[in-house]
Design an enzyme around this catalytic site. Structure first.
Site, PDB file in Angstrom:
ATOM      1  N   ASP A  68      46.292  42.687  44.651  1.00 44.38           N
ATOM      2  CA  ASP A  68      46.100  43.935  45.390  1.00 44.38           C
ATOM      3  C   ASP A  68      45.523  43.692  46.782  1.00 44.38           C
ATOM      4  OD1 ASP A  68      43.579  43.111  44.538  1.00 44.38           O
ATOM      5  OD2 ASP A  68      43.367  44.728  43.089  1.00 44.38           O
ATOM      6  N   ASN A 137      35.090  50.127  34.998  1.00 43.06           N
ATOM      7  CA  ASN A 137      35.792  51.251  34.370  1.00 43.06           C
ATOM      8  C   ASN A 137      37.074  50.804  33.656  1.00 43.06           C
ATOM      9  OD1 ASN A 137      37.497  50.640  36.468  1.00 43.06           O
ATOM     10  ND2 ASN A 137      37.404  52.643  37.470  1.00 43.06           N
TER      11      ASN A 137
END
Ligand code: PGA
Length: 243
Positions: A68, A137
């Site tokens: 990314d 998360n």
């Protein structure tokens, strides 16, 4: 097939992960590596640099594809993942920079940037080994908790939790880019082997949910339960909820 390797601490996790990566490169010198940024893999990169300098591992034929990149940062912005990879790894080994790839966050045309990256990863035949960190998360790459699993490379809005977690690396929280281009979950699943690294208590819940929770896009890493060849190398704190 998820194998859990328990490490004593960050250094031990880093060496074990580096051992697995270096074995892969020794066995297949023209390996395609999927690489990750973040604090977790830095120790593994350091160890690989050390072994490279000792002559134990050769990256001259290796090709890499990173997961990314922040949208809107130039390649030489010190906060960009282009910069991170050179600074923490590529500039210290004998890899050909032309063989290293990171999504082009400097291209404001998200659709074009993502389509181009997908094509490059597909043309390379997908990673032999994909290194992954995991977010507090449960995100992998920048695939945040969602109501569906993503497919190819796409532009994402970062969640508040990720912006907060990553703000430690920026001067001010406002400076953290709000969007990123990330490989999709499907692309990550195409890697022939996946190596997840995790350390610290902040990762314990995500690591537990990845290994033992329901397979749900609310914890993107949980999809790895469906992959045939995943190794998790984690320290005791990250594994504390798995016992
Ligand atoms: P970290 O990030 O290694 O900096 O904790 C991991 C991730 O967000 O994937």
């Amino acid at each position: 097939m998820l194998k859990i390797v328990s490490a004593r601490d960050y250094d031990d996790m880093s060496r074990k992960a580096a051992n697995i990566i270096s074995a892969q490169v020794i066995l297949k010198p023209d390996t395609v590596l999927g690489l990750a940024t973040g604090s977790t893999p830095i120790g593994a990169y350091r160890q690989l640099i050390d072994w490279y300098k000792k002559g134990d591992v050769d990256f001259s034929q290796v090709r890499t594809y990173n997961l990314d990149e922040y949208r809107g940062l130039s390649h030489d912005d010190p906060q960009s993942y282009h910069y991170f990879m050179r600074d923490n790894f590529f500039d210290h080994i004998n890899i050909d920079l032309n063989n290293t790839h990171v999504p082009d966050g400097a291209n404001p045309d998200a659709e074009a940037a993502c389509a181009e990256y997908d094509k490059m990863v597909a043309d390379a035949g997908y990673p032999d080994l994909q290194l992954l960190g995991i977010g507090n998360n449960g995100h992998i790459g920048f695939n945040e908790p969602d109501d569906h699993f993503s497919k190819g490379t796409h532009c994402v809005d970062l969640t508040e939790s990720t912006i907060k977690a990553n703000s430690r690396l920026f001067e001010r929280e406002e400076d953290v880019p709000r969007q990123a281009y990330t490989m999709g979950v499907q692309t990550i699943m195409y890697a022939r082997m996946i190596l997840v690294v995790a350390n610290g208590a902040a990762k314990a819940q995500a690591v537990h949910d990845m290994c033992f929770g329901p397979v749900t896009p609310q914890c993107p890493a949980s999809i790895l339960q469906l992959h045939p060849n995943v190794v998790l190398v984690a320290d005791k704190e990250a594994l504390s909820l798995c016992e």
